[in-house]
Write an enzyme that holds these catalytic residues in place. Sequence first.
Site, PDB file in Angstrom:
ATOM      1  N   LYS A 190      16.946  28.124  24.553  1.00 20.34           N
ATOM      2  CA  LYS A 190      18.353  28.424  24.237  1.00 20.34           C
ATOM      3  C   LYS A 190      18.688  28.089  22.782  1.00 20.34           C
ATOM      4  O   LYS A 190      19.557  28.728  22.188  1.00 20.34           O
ATOM      5  CB  LYS A 190      19.293  27.651  25.166  1.00 20.34           C
ATOM      6  N   ASP A 219      27.416  30.093  29.555  1.00 20.95           N
ATOM      7  CA  ASP A 219      27.410  28.876  30.382  1.00 20.95           C
ATOM      8  C   ASP A 219      28.756  28.160  30.302  1.00 20.95           C
ATOM      9  O   ASP A 219      29.198  27.543  31.284  1.00 20.95           O
ATOM     10  CB  ASP A 219      26.326  27.903  29.896  1.00 20.95           C
TER      11      ASP A 219
HETATM   12  P1  NAP Z   1      17.833  19.708  29.415  1.00 23.32           P
HETATM   13  O1  NAP Z   1      18.265  20.340  28.146  1.00 23.32           O
HETATM   14  O2  NAP Z   1      16.398  19.352  29.623  1.00 23.32           O
HETATM   15  O3  NAP Z   1      18.739  18.371  29.564  1.00 23.32           O
HETATM   16  C1  NAP Z   1      18.589  17.490  30.656  1.00 23.32           C
HETATM   17  C2  NAP Z   1      19.345  16.189  30.370  1.00 23.32           C
HETATM   18  O4  NAP Z   1      19.158  15.335  31.491  1.00 23.32           O
HETATM   19  C3  NAP Z   1      18.835  15.410  29.165  1.00 23.32           C
HETATM   20  O5  NAP Z   1      19.891  14.704  28.574  1.00 23.32           O
HETATM   21  C4  NAP Z   1      17.840  14.453  29.813  1.00 23.32           C
HETATM   22  O6  NAP Z   1      17.575  13.315  29.057  1.00 23.32           O
HETATM   23  C5  NAP Z   1      18.605  14.083  31.051  1.00 23.32           C
HETATM   24  N1  NAP Z   1      17.729  13.526  32.065  1.00 23.32           N
HETATM   25  C6  NAP Z   1      16.590  14.058  32.575  1.00 23.32           C
HETATM   26  N2  NAP Z   1      16.058  13.235  33.497  1.00 23.32           N
HETATM   27  C7  NAP Z   1      16.875  12.151  33.557  1.00 23.32           C
HETATM   28  C8  NAP Z   1      16.855  10.946  34.302  1.00 23.32           C
HETATM   29  N3  NAP Z   1      15.869  10.685  35.204  1.00 23.32           N
HETATM   30  N4  NAP Z   1      17.853  10.069  34.125  1.00 23.32           N
HETATM   31  C9  NAP Z   1      18.820  10.294  33.227  1.00 23.32           C
HETATM   32  N5  NAP Z   1      18.904  11.418  32.471  1.00 23.32           N
HETATM   33  C10 NAP Z   1      17.929  12.332  32.646  1.00 23.32           C
HETATM   34  O7  NAP Z   1      18.216  20.603  30.663  1.00 23.32           O
HETATM   35  P2  NAP Z   1      19.533  21.521  30.821  1.00 23.32           P
HETATM   36  O8  NAP Z   1      19.296  22.877  30.316  1.00 23.32           O
HETATM   37  O9  NAP Z   1      20.652  20.741  30.258  1.00 23.32           O
HETATM   38  O10 NAP Z   1      19.624  21.641  32.420  1.00 23.32           O
HETATM   39  C11 NAP Z   1      19.961  20.498  33.190  1.00 23.32           C
HETATM   40  C12 NAP Z   1      20.232  20.884  34.640  1.00 23.32           C
HETATM   41  O11 NAP Z   1      21.366  21.749  34.706  1.00 23.32           O
HETATM   42  C13 NAP Z   1      19.085  21.630  35.318  1.00 23.32           C
HETATM   43  O12 NAP Z   1      18.983  21.159  36.631  1.00 23.32           O
HETATM   44  C14 NAP Z   1      19.538  23.075  35.307  1.00 23.32           C
HETATM   45  O13 NAP Z   1      18.996  23.827  36.380  1.00 23.32           O
HETATM   46  C15 NAP Z   1      21.042  22.895  35.481  1.00 23.32           C
HETATM   47  N6  NAP Z   1      21.804  24.039  34.971  1.00 23.32           N
HETATM   48  C16 NAP Z   1      22.555  24.729  35.864  1.00 23.32           C
HETATM   49  C17 NAP Z   1      23.294  25.810  35.437  1.00 23.32           C
HETATM   50  C18 NAP Z   1      24.134  26.570  36.429  1.00 23.32           C
HETATM   51  O14 NAP Z   1      24.491  27.722  36.143  1.00 23.32           O
HETATM   52  N7  NAP Z   1      24.499  25.980  37.550  1.00 23.32           N
HETATM   53  C19 NAP Z   1      23.270  26.197  34.089  1.00 23.32           C
HETATM   54  C20 NAP Z   1      22.501  25.449  33.186  1.00 23.32           C
HETATM   55  C21 NAP Z   1      21.758  24.364  33.654  1.00 23.32           C
HETATM   56  P3  NAP Z   1      16.149  13.190  28.295  1.00 23.32           P
HETATM   57  O15 NAP Z   1      16.228  14.180  27.163  1.00 23.32           O
HETATM   58  O16 NAP Z   1      16.099  11.763  27.909  1.00 23.32           O
HETATM   59  O17 NAP Z   1      15.084  13.604  29.295  1.00 23.32           O
END
Ligand code: NAP
Length: 309
Positions: free
Chosen positions: A77, A113
């Site tokens: 992204k 989003d």
């Molecule tokens: P991302 O860019 O990888 O960000 C994930 C975030 O979660 C980071 O801040 C990460 O921290 C943190 N994190 C991961 N594991 C963790 C843990 N065990 N404890 C605390 N923090 C943790 O991913 P993203 O694109 O933001 O997506 C995140 C989630 O949102 C996914 O499940 C995705 O499927 C969902 N999502 C849903 C939609 C929808 O339409 N419903 C849209 C977008 C995303 P670190 O960098 O330290 O790992």
Amino acid sequence: MSIPLTTSYRLGLTGWPLEHSLSPTIHTAALGASNLDGDYQLFPVPPLLAGAGALEELIDCMRRGEMHGLNVTIPHKQAVLPFLDGLTPVAQATGAANTIFRRDGQIIGDNTDVQGFLTGLKSFAGHLFLDGRSRNPHSAPHALILGAGGAARGVIYGLVQAGWNVHSAARRLQQAEELVSAIQTSPGSGDGPNFLHLDILPLDRAAISDLLPAVSLLVNTTPVGMIPKVDASPWPDGLPFPPLAVVYDLIYNPLETAFVRAARAGGLIASNGLGMLIEQAALSFEIWTGQTAPRQAMQHAAQEALKPV
Ligand code: NAP
């Protein structure tokens, strides 16, 4: 990557990995319900630097008119931005594009989003937005956002624009600092005083507990609790939920995460991220086709695909 021009609407998704994506199901249903010819394909592209050439080639396909629209997901992204000719204000502000389209020969990145989240949230907890408190930082409601990654950027940007006081809780404070700085310096950030009411804190019990009485919205943007690790929760062990909060989990697979289940067990209303998923897809579809998206058909297709087997 060679993409023959065989259909009316050539749409697709790039990211890595993509095997479990629901987007082909949702967009195929949308094309069918709209009586449009076309297809929606997956274009797995590994993370940069390995994937840079393939990502650029996909954008070139759009430039040549061989594709009408492209969705972008993790981890591209942000990586896709340098290949584009322009960004919508919201994509610029969040520093991320999930929807690519061609307009007047230019390849433009948008971010659906943000509106997808706000619409998904409003459809489930519209009362949070109807009390006229926004734009007054002293009476604006407080939201606590868990995680500071790509999705958090859109969620937090949308909420501060809507007049919320936002608290960003992250396990890596540096990531949250970067997020806050990007949003505060984004175009349009001077438009609202509430951009000042965006702070960060560690995602742990001690830091969060003092905030709890004030929080009226709690959002999980981390992937913790997603299939296959469905027993995990991002909420610190032993910490009670905010007593008056509405809970929103961006995860939609499983439909009820451990986090949502615990919130409901504590008497709170809580939602998964399916509404956001459908709405961001619907907005992409409308950008590409110019037609109102058949949201019910899209939601039905997603729910069928998510049914436990
Ligand atoms: P991302 O860019 O990888 O960000 C994930 C975030 O979660 C980071 O801040 C990460 O921290 C943190 N994190 C991961 N594991 C963790 C843990 N065990 N404890 C605390 N923090 C943790 O991913 P993203 O694109 O933001 O997506 C995140 C989630 O949102 C996914 O499940 C995705 O499927 C969902 N999502 C849903 C939609 C929808 O339409 N419903 C849209 C977008 C995303 P670190 O960098 O330290 O790992």
